[in-house]
Design a protein around this motif. Structure first.
Motif, PDB file in Angstrom:
ATOM      1  N   TYR A 465      41.593  15.220   2.752  1.00 15.13           N
ATOM      2  CA  TYR A 465      40.444  15.640   3.518  1.00 15.13           C
ATOM      3  C   TYR A 465      39.253  14.196   3.153  1.00 15.13           C
ATOM      4  CZ  TYR A 465      41.723  20.343   3.287  1.00 15.13           C
ATOM      5  OH  TYR A 465      42.513  21.657   3.267  1.00 15.13           O
ATOM      6  N   HIS A 466      38.574  13.828   4.251  1.00 16.31           N
ATOM      7  CA  HIS A 466      37.788  12.602   4.000  1.00 16.31           C
ATOM      8  C   HIS A 466      36.501  12.988   4.410  1.00 16.31           C
ATOM      9  CE1 HIS A 466      40.918   9.936   2.712  1.00 16.31           C
ATOM     10  NE2 HIS A 466      41.521  10.030   3.686  1.00 16.31           N
ATOM     11  N   PHE A 467      35.391  13.311   3.770  1.00 12.50           N
ATOM     12  CA  PHE A 467      34.209  13.615   4.132  1.00 12.50           C
ATOM     13  C   PHE A 467      33.216  12.734   3.307  1.00 12.50           C
ATOM     14  CE2 PHE A 467      34.617  17.082   7.206  1.00 12.50           C
ATOM     15  CZ  PHE A 467      36.143  17.544   7.127  1.00 12.50           C
ATOM     16  N   SER A 468      32.178  12.415   3.924  1.00 16.56           N
ATOM     17  CA  SER A 468      30.985  11.772   3.446  1.00 16.56           C
ATOM     18  C   SER A 468      30.031  12.769   2.771  1.00 16.56           C
ATOM     19  CB  SER A 468      30.211  10.655   4.175  1.00 16.56           C
ATOM     20  OG  SER A 468      29.572  11.403   5.169  1.00 16.56           O
ATOM     21  N   ASP A 469      29.467  12.557   1.797  1.00 15.80           N
ATOM     22  CA  ASP A 469      28.517  13.602   1.079  1.00 15.80           C
ATOM     23  C   ASP A 469      27.267  14.077   2.146  1.00 15.80           C
ATOM     24  OD1 ASP A 469      28.777  12.114  -1.999  1.00 15.80           O
ATOM     25  OD2 ASP A 469      29.666  13.599  -1.196  1.00 15.80           O
ATOM     26  N   GLU A 470      26.972  12.900   2.826  1.00 20.67           N
ATOM     27  CA  GLU A 470      25.877  13.195   3.836  1.00 20.67           C
ATOM     28  C   GLU A 470      26.478  14.016   5.173  1.00 20.67           C
ATOM     29  OE1 GLU A 470      24.446   9.644   5.795  1.00 20.67           O
ATOM     30  OE2 GLU A 470      22.878  10.599   6.861  1.00 20.67           O
ATOM     31  N   ALA A 471      27.748  13.762   5.319  1.00 20.72           N
ATOM     32  CA  ALA A 471      27.928  14.781   6.418  1.00 20.72           C
ATOM     33  C   ALA A 471      28.404  16.131   6.106  1.00 20.72           C
ATOM     34  CB  ALA A 471      29.397  14.288   6.782  1.00 20.72           C
ATOM     35  N   LEU A 472      28.483  16.590   4.705  1.00 19.34           N
ATOM     36  CA  LEU A 472      28.873  17.818   4.215  1.00 19.34           C
ATOM     37  C   LEU A 472      27.704  18.623   4.359  1.00 19.34           C
ATOM     38  CD1 LEU A 472      31.324  17.130   1.230  1.00 19.34           C
ATOM     39  CD2 LEU A 472      31.854  18.010   3.587  1.00 19.34           C
ATOM     40  N   GLN A 473      26.234  17.881   4.217  1.00 15.20           N
ATOM     41  CA  GLN A 473      25.135  18.854   4.401  1.00 15.20           C
ATOM     42  C   GLN A 473      24.591  18.958   5.660  1.00 15.20           C
ATOM     43  OE1 GLN A 473      24.153  19.535   1.383  1.00 15.20           O
ATOM     44  NE2 GLN A 473      25.931  18.699   0.655  1.00 15.20           N
ATOM     45  N   VAL A 474      25.402  18.453   6.702  1.00  9.28           N
ATOM     46  CA  VAL A 474      25.042  18.921   8.298  1.00  9.28           C
ATOM     47  C   VAL A 474      25.254  20.399   8.463  1.00  9.28           C
ATOM     48  CG1 VAL A 474      25.328  18.327  10.627  1.00  9.28           C
ATOM     49  CG2 VAL A 474      25.267  16.494   8.725  1.00  9.28           C
ATOM     50  N   SER A 475      24.171  21.100   9.321  1.00  8.98           N
ATOM     51  CA  SER A 475      24.435  22.394   9.917  1.00  8.98           C
ATOM     52  C   SER A 475      25.473  22.309  10.896  1.00  8.98           C
ATOM     53  CB  SER A 475      23.047  22.896  10.067  1.00  8.98           C
ATOM     54  OG  SER A 475      23.357  24.243  10.504  1.00  8.98           O
ATOM     55  N   VAL A 476      26.276  23.152  10.998  1.00 10.76           N
ATOM     56  CA  VAL A 476      27.368  23.108  12.147  1.00 10.76           C
ATOM     57  C   VAL A 476      27.566  24.636  12.464  1.00 10.76           C
ATOM     58  CG1 VAL A 476      28.370  21.202  11.430  1.00 10.76           C
ATOM     59  CG2 VAL A 476      29.493  23.368  10.744  1.00 10.76           C
ATOM     60  N   LEU A 477      28.148  24.871  13.501  1.00 13.14           N
ATOM     61  CA  LEU A 477      28.668  26.361  14.040  1.00 13.14           C
ATOM     62  C   LEU A 477      29.426  26.947  13.098  1.00 13.14           C
ATOM     63  CD1 LEU A 477      28.777  25.644  17.956  1.00 13.14           C
ATOM     64  CD2 LEU A 477      27.025  26.857  16.842  1.00 13.14           C
ATOM     65  N   ARG A 478      29.405  28.001  12.700  1.00 15.63           N
ATOM     66  CA  ARG A 478      30.412  28.790  11.985  1.00 15.63           C
ATOM     67  C   ARG A 478      31.936  29.122  12.844  1.00 15.63           C
ATOM     68  NH1 ARG A 478      30.118  32.667   7.842  1.00 15.63           N
ATOM     69  NH2 ARG A 478      27.852  32.523   8.084  1.00 15.63           N
ATOM     70  N   MET A 479      33.029  28.703  11.925  1.00 14.77           N
ATOM     71  CA  MET A 479      34.162  29.078  12.529  1.00 14.77           C
ATOM     72  C   MET A 479      34.394  28.106  13.614  1.00 14.77           C
ATOM     73  SD  MET A 479      35.909  30.991  10.718  1.00 14.77           S
ATOM     74  CE  MET A 479      37.372  31.361  11.528  1.00 14.77           C
ATOM     75  N   MET A 480      34.007  26.559  13.450  1.00 15.69           N
ATOM     76  CA  MET A 480      34.190  25.699  14.306  1.00 15.69           C
ATOM     77  C   MET A 480      35.410  25.126  14.161  1.00 15.69           C
ATOM     78  SD  MET A 480      31.664  22.386  15.083  1.00 15.69           S
ATOM     79  CE  MET A 480      31.985  22.285  13.458  1.00 15.69           C
ATOM     80  N   LEU A 481      35.745  24.736  12.925  1.00 17.79           N
ATOM     81  CA  LEU A 481      37.117  23.829  12.561  1.00 17.79           C
ATOM     82  C   LEU A 481      38.505  24.687  12.384  1.00 17.79           C
ATOM     83  CD1 LEU A 481      35.656  21.539   9.697  1.00 17.79           C
ATOM     84  CD2 LEU A 481      36.369  20.916  12.157  1.00 17.79           C
ATOM     85  N   GLN A 482      38.096  26.117  11.776  1.00 19.81           N
ATOM     86  CA  GLN A 482      39.503  26.774  11.611  1.00 19.81           C
ATOM     87  C   GLN A 482      40.271  26.745  12.853  1.00 19.81           C
ATOM     88  OE1 GLN A 482      40.378  29.837  12.945  1.00 19.81           O
ATOM     89  NE2 GLN A 482      42.272  29.911  11.815  1.00 19.81           N
ATOM     90  N   PRO A 483      39.795  27.213  14.209  1.00 16.19           N
ATOM     91  CA  PRO A 483      40.701  27.073  15.439  1.00 16.19           C
ATOM     92  C   PRO A 483      41.547  25.774  15.863  1.00 16.19           C
ATOM     93  CG  PRO A 483      38.797  28.229  15.999  1.00 16.19           C
ATOM     94  CD  PRO A 483      38.424  27.546  14.646  1.00 16.19           C
ATOM     95  N   LEU A 484      40.714  24.943  15.396  1.00 20.98           N
ATOM     96  CA  LEU A 484      41.498  23.394  15.583  1.00 20.98           C
ATOM     97  C   LEU A 484      42.408  23.007  14.692  1.00 20.98           C
ATOM     98  CD1 LEU A 484      38.043  21.556  16.705  1.00 20.98           C
ATOM     99  CD2 LEU A 484      39.704  22.741  17.995  1.00 20.98           C
ATOM    100  N   VAL A 485      42.311  23.365  13.348  1.00 22.09           N
ATOM    101  CA  VAL A 485      43.189  23.151  12.546  1.00 22.09           C
ATOM    102  C   VAL A 485      44.248  24.324  12.569  1.00 22.09           C
ATOM    103  CG1 VAL A 485      43.730  23.483   9.854  1.00 22.09           C
ATOM    104  CG2 VAL A 485      41.498  22.563  10.690  1.00 22.09           C
ATOM    105  N   GLU A 486      44.202  25.396  13.057  1.00 17.86           N
ATOM    106  CA  GLU A 486      45.315  26.339  13.569  1.00 17.86           C
ATOM    107  C   GLU A 486      46.106  25.799  14.550  1.00 17.86           C
ATOM    108  OE1 GLU A 486      43.965  30.122  14.322  1.00 17.86           O
ATOM    109  OE2 GLU A 486      46.070  30.961  14.990  1.00 17.86           O
ATOM    110  N   ASN A 487      45.461  25.206  15.423  1.00 24.53           N
ATOM    111  CA  ASN A 487      46.095  24.483  16.573  1.00 24.53           C
ATOM    112  C   ASN A 487      47.063  23.310  16.214  1.00 24.53           C
ATOM    113  OD1 ASN A 487      46.275  24.300  19.675  1.00 24.53           O
ATOM    114  ND2 ASN A 487      45.820  22.190  19.099  1.00 24.53           N
ATOM    115  N   ALA A 488      46.501  22.454  15.258  1.00 21.72           N
ATOM    116  CA  ALA A 488      47.280  21.203  14.698  1.00 21.72           C
ATOM    117  C   ALA A 488      48.509  21.930  14.017  1.00 21.72           C
ATOM    118  CB  ALA A 488      46.281  20.499  14.110  1.00 21.72           C
ATOM    119  N   ILE A 489      48.313  22.871  13.148  1.00 20.97           N
ATOM    120  CA  ILE A 489      49.666  23.486  12.275  1.00 20.97           C
ATOM    121  C   ILE A 489      50.522  23.970  13.127  1.00 20.97           C
ATOM    122  CG2 ILE A 489      50.226  25.151  10.527  1.00 20.97           C
ATOM    123  CD1 ILE A 489      47.307  24.203   9.352  1.00 20.97           C
ATOM    124  N   PHE A 490      50.174  24.966  14.091  1.00 21.13           N
ATOM    125  CA  PHE A 490      51.073  25.714  14.641  1.00 21.13           C
ATOM    126  C   PHE A 490      51.726  24.860  15.973  1.00 21.13           C
ATOM    127  CE2 PHE A 490      51.438  29.846  12.980  1.00 21.13           C
ATOM    128  CZ  PHE A 490      50.238  29.784  12.336  1.00 21.13           C
TER     129      PHE A 490
END
Length: 605
Positions: A465-490
């Motif tokens: 995991y590589h995230f900047s502190d500034e980026a972690l505070q940004v508001s994003v859509l819920r359940m946005m990353l999980q489908p993409l991570v699932e796609n990468a794994i499976f």
């Protein structure tokens, strides 16, 4: 074969004709090559036989010369003549010797002169060649066997001829005076090379076959008009001392060459046959065959064009007609098509017209009932949705996971406890709260999901995991990353046989854009799939029905869903990009604003 199916019939027919022409030309070339080899082999054998005859003739002639020198050298009269000092007796004896030598030369070609040189100072020549012979005194006197000179020009009767000198020392055979075995001089024979060695063979040789005699000094007979050709022949002879068969060029002309030694005269014979002369008739046959092929093509062009037109034109008309129907024109269902050109297309036209008539009737019946069926389908969908919602109680599932965790704690199975805890967090995260969360909260849900997958796949991949502190505070859509991570794994890491790597990173670029990347070194996708997915991502956002989940692109539904959500939420300048290479991995990049205003004026950071 796949490429052929995408070509037009006319193009396929043209390719077939071109292939036939190429095959015919290849057959002609193959036959020409094989025949050429046979001709060259036969020529080599014929040349070899001719050289063998030439060598046999040369051996006979050199034996004849040696026999003449031997018979004269041991002739008592000749020995007495060579040791005679009385000038008057020498004159009388020379007349007798003239008759003897003239008689000896009678009927024999190539003998230009016979010379006797005695140690007592006696000199005899039938044709005045004493000076010509005496130039080789030292070599003759020191030679223990028959001396053979190189090629030398000999002037006789106002003509110059290529000649060779044969000489042999004479020793006394008089036992009476005790001089037996003493050297009393030598006998020399001057021969005309052409008359002696080449006259018979040239009359019988095949046209185009050239024979060259090369002496030990590199001189060539017959002489050529070009010094370069003479030097080439000499060089070939000197490089190949034993019997050789090769292909080389003489005077810029490539041909078959054979070289053989002539030990009797310390020289070589070289035969040269130009390949152009050998293959002249074959070349004519080849050219005629190619001309016949070309004429055949020209003669077949007209019937081929007619046949192609009879096949292609009806098909083109049929395609245009079907495309008109495909475009949605109901009027085309009421028209009929007539296809002329061949029987098969007529049958197709009749069957298609009958089918269109039946479709037109069915269309009218479907239009009448379409409204009722649509309303019924809508009601059915509503009922099914309500039923499914009643079957799943999120709070019930969450409480059930808590119960499983309690049982696992009592059984002291920490792995099940951690798995249920992670699954509970992920499930609770997916059903609670608003549609927007901080990237830090989204990342914690992803970590819970990745933790479950690491247990399932037994650490077959590493996660970074590589995230900047500034980026972690940004508001994003819920359940946005999980489908993409699932796609990468499976789809990326699971099929991989070796250990893989998954990298999830995020940072703010250009001061106002949040960029997230999910990168894996898994299987990747081929170029066709990549182009199809990228094309889907560029389409306008649309809902995903149950039918689309059964489509060939169902594996990319998660990607399309996330992309549609981003574009609908932030605008079409944002969204998801997909880059992949088969066998090397995939990189998914998400872009969204780091500051944006929600409808209603709520500013999200």
């Amino acid at each position: 074969m796949g490429n052929l199916t995408r070509m037009r019939i006319k193009t396929q027919l043209q390719l077939a004709v071109a292939l036939i022409v190429i095959i015919m030309l290849m057959i002609i070339y193959s036959l020409y090559t094989q025949t050429s080899q046979i001709v060259i082999q036969n020529n080599n054998q014929y040349t070899e036989d001719t050289i063998r005859k030439f060598k046999l003739n040369l051996t006979q002639k050199t034996d004849e010369i040696s026999q003449i020198m031997l018979s004269l050298g041991f002739d008592p009269f000749v020995q007495k003549f060579m040791t005679q000092n009385d000038p008057s007796l020498l004159y009388e004896m020379s007349n007798e010797l003239d008759r003897k030598i003239i008689s000896l030369k009678a009927g024999r070609k190539g003998f230009q002169d016979i010379v006797l040189i005695g140690t007592s100072g006696m000199r005899y020549s039938l044709n005045g060649s004493i000076d010509f012979v005496q130039r080789s005194n030292k070599e003759i006197e020191s030679n223990k066997t028959v001396y053979v000179s190189g090629l030398e020009p000999y002037d006789y009767s106002s003509t110059s001829k290529n000649s060779m000198l044969f000489a042999q020392n004479i020793y006394s055979s008089d036992l009476g005076n005790g001089t037996d075995g003493n050297r009393i001089g030598y006998i020399a024979v001057i021969i005309d090379v052409e008359a002696m060695f080449f006259d018979d063979d040239r009359s019988k040789a095949e046209p185009g076959i050239g024979f060259y005699l090369i002496d030990r000094f590199g001189s060539v007979y017959p002489e050529t008009n070009s010094p370069d050709i003479t030097r080439t022949i000499s060089a070939l002879s000197s490089r190949h001392n034993s019997e050789q068969k090769l292909t080389d060029s003489i005077g810029g002309v490539k041909g078959a060459i054979q070289i053989q030694r002539l030990d009797q005269i310390n020289a070589s014979v070289l035969s040269f046959v130009p390949q152009e002369a050998l293959l002249a008739e074959l070349g004519s046959v080849r050219n005629r065959s190619i001309l016949i092929v070309i004429l055949s093509i020209l003669l077949m062009a007209v019937p081929f064009a007619v046949i192609t037109n009879n096949i292609v034109q009806p098909i083109q008309r049929l395609v245009r007609f079907i495309n008109g129907i495909k475009s949605g024109s109901i009027q085309d269902l009421k028209t009929t098509i007539h296809l002329e050109g061949n029987v098969e297309m007529n049958v197709v036209a009749e069957n298609l017209n009958g089918m269109l008539s039946e479709i037109d009737n069915l269309t009218h019946r479907l239009v009448e009932t379409n409204t009722h069926l649509l309303e019924a389908e809508i009601e059915k969908e509503k009922a099914a949705t309500a039923y499914l919602r009643s079957q799943i109680n999120p709070h019930f599932l969450y409480n059930t996971l808590e119960s499983i965790k309690g049982v696992a704690l009592e059984a002291e199975n920490r792995q099940i406890v951690e798995m249920t805890k992670a699954l509970g967090k992920l499930f609770h995260y997916s059903i609670k709260g608003s549609g927007y969360v901080t990237l830090d909260q989204e990342l914690n849900a992803v970590k819970s999901y990745v933790y479950l997958q690491l247990i399932r796949f037994e650490d077959r991949f590493d996660v970074t995991y590589h995230f900047s502190d500034e980026a972690l505070q940004v508001s994003v859509l819920r359940m946005m990353l999980q489908p993409l991570v699932e796609n990468a794994i499976f789809h990326g890491l699971e099929p991989k046989t070796s250990k893989g790597n998954l990298t999830i990173a995020g940072q703010i670029e250009h001061g106002h854009t949040l960029v997230l990347r999910i990168t894996d070194d898994g299987m990747g996708v081929d170029e066709d799939t990549l182009r199809r997915i990228q094309g889907k991502l560029l389409e306008k956002p649309s809902s995903l029905s149950r039918d689309s989940q059964d489509s060939p692109d169902s594996d990319s539904i998660g990607l399309l869903n996330v992309n549609n959500r981003l574009r609908l939420a932030y605008g079409f300048q944002y969204g998801l990009t997909f880059e992949s290479e088969a066998g090397h991995g995939t990189c998914i990049t998400l872009t969204m604003p780091s500051h944006y205003v929600q409808p209603g004026g709520d500013i999200r950071v």
